[in-house]
Structure formats: C-alpha cells, structure tokens
Scaffold this motif. Structure first.
Motif, PDB file in Angstrom:
ATOM      1  N   GLY A 183      -0.970   0.308  -3.490  1.00 21.73           N
ATOM      2  CA  GLY A 183      -0.048   0.061  -2.385  1.00 21.73           C
ATOM      3  C   GLY A 183       0.891  -1.099  -2.633  1.00 21.73           C
ATOM      4  N   GLY A 196      -0.475  -2.417   5.291  1.00 18.58           N
ATOM      5  CA  GLY A 196      -0.935  -1.110   4.839  1.00 18.58           C
ATOM      6  C   GLY A 196      -2.269  -1.198   4.131  1.00 18.58           C
ATOM      7  N   ARG A 231      -4.924  -1.684   6.801  1.00 18.62           N
ATOM      8  CA  ARG A 231      -5.233  -0.453   7.542  1.00 18.62           C
ATOM      9  C   ARG A 231      -6.081   0.493   6.693  1.00 18.62           C
ATOM     10  N   SER A 261      -5.750   3.761   9.016  1.00 15.78           N
ATOM     11  CA  SER A 261      -4.560   4.478   8.581  1.00 15.78           C
ATOM     12  C   SER A 261      -4.694   5.953   8.952  1.00 15.78           C
TER      13      SER A 261
END
Length: 222
Positions: free
Chosen positions: A39, A49, A52, A58
């Motif tokens: 990521g 992100g 999550r 997510s």
C-alpha cells in the motif's frame, strides 16, 4: 507454498471455503501475519489505508476473519532487524495476508527483505493475496499496472506462478478495468493470464490451478 490469489479479499463463502481447505483447519485455529507493505508504494495508498487493512475495517476482508492470532509483518523493517528474529515469525504463521497496492514495490521489498527467498521453504504456509498481493506472484504485471518503478526497471515480478492477473474486473469505480481493457492488457503479455472480478480468486497447490468464483472471470492464452 499454497496460494489463494484474490482480487479483493475473502468476499464470499466460496473463497472462504477455499481458504479453509488450504489451511487444513478452521480459521479460528490458525495464526496469520498481515503484510501492509504494498500500500505504501501506490499513489492512492496512505497510512489510513494500512490501518484499515490491519484492523479489518476496509472493504477487502482479510484480517477480520476471526484468526486465532494476528500480527503485522512490515517488510521494509526486516532488513534492519536480522533474519534470526523475523524468519521464525514467518515459519510459525499458518497464513500470510498480503495487502494490495503496488505490485512492483511489494516485489522489491520481498526481495530486499529476504522473504522472496524464504518462500520455497514454506510448503504448508498459505499466501493470501489481495490485488497487488496476488499479482506479485506472477511472472510480470504488464505495463498498465506499472506505477512505482524498481531500480532495475521493467514489469517483472516473482514468477511463482506461470500466469499474470488483472484484478477488479468491471469494478464500478474503475472504468479502465473493463473486459476489453483486460483483453488488450493480456495481448501484450506473452504469458497466460486471468482477468478476475472481486468475487473471484485463484487457488494454487503444487502448481495445480483452480478458479474459485461467485462472479465472473476470463482466462487468456497467448
């Protein structure tokens, strides 16, 4: 190593059953390490992100499946702490949960950390890939998916499997991911390839490939 290569995580019962089959025991009796590294290499990636993904908040179910134990393995940290510390962590895990992001960035850090070299020594470990976490196992990803550029250039990845993957087929938020786009992408690869939507995964054991799907997919042969 056993592979479950998903587009968007464990999105349906068929993919979940495939995961349990690969583990050889219930998820609740299995330990996992999640790898958020990919990521950070993607332009849309963020610390939020990664958080999550790790915390199971997510839209791509991986870490929230009810594992017996769950830890975080950040590949960029491994070269600084020594193999004698981190290799036992990996060997003790039943599954590695590998986040999406940039496949070439992930590939680079798998090699730099030594994880790529360790994979052949993990015959019973299940690699659960999500998007780029699946694509990294291919021989190459195709120019369409080149974002972060490795020092060596090119679009080559690990080549653990003999086919490439086009994830998120016909995703409503990705207008560039149509079947026509996938066909054009596959035509330039020179290797077999699969286009898979978010309800589809590819299961690989000892080189035997099985598509697990409650959605749609297509295989391309050069």
């Amino acid at each position: 190593m056993k592979l479950l290569l998903t587009s968007a995580g464990i999105k349906n019962d068929s993919i979940r059953h495939a995961l349990v089959d690969l583990l050889g025991k219930p998820i609740a009796e299995s330990s996992a390490l999640c790898i958020p590294t990919a990521g950070y290499g993607h332009p849309m990636g963020s610390p939020g992100g990664a958080w999550r993904f790790i915390t199971g908040q997510s839209s791509t179910p991986m870490c929230e499946l009810g594992w017996k134990s769950l830890g975080v393995l950040e590949l960029t940290a491994l070269p600084s702490i020594g193999e004698e510390r981190w290799i036992p962590w990996v060997r003790e895990a039943d599954a590695l949960l590998v986040n999406g992001g940039d496949a070439l960035y992930l590939c680079h850090w798998m090699r730099q950390s030594g994880l790529a070299d360790l994979l052949p020594q993990l015959p019973e470990t299940v690699w659960v890939g999500l998007s780029a976490g699946s694509m990294v196992m291919a021989p190459k990803i195709g120019e369409d998916f080149v974002g972060w550029k490795p020092p060596t250039g090119g679009d080559e990845t690990l080549g653990v499997v003999g086919f490439s993957m086009f994830p998120h087929l016909d995703h409503e938020d990705l207008p560039e991911n149509t079947m026509a786009d996938a066909e054009r992408w596959a035509a330039g690869l020179g290797v077999p390839a699969y286009a898979i939507d978010d309800q589809t995964a590819i299961k690989v054991i000892d080189g035997a490939v099985e598509v697990v799907s409650e959605g749609h997919w297509k295989r391309f042969v050069p």
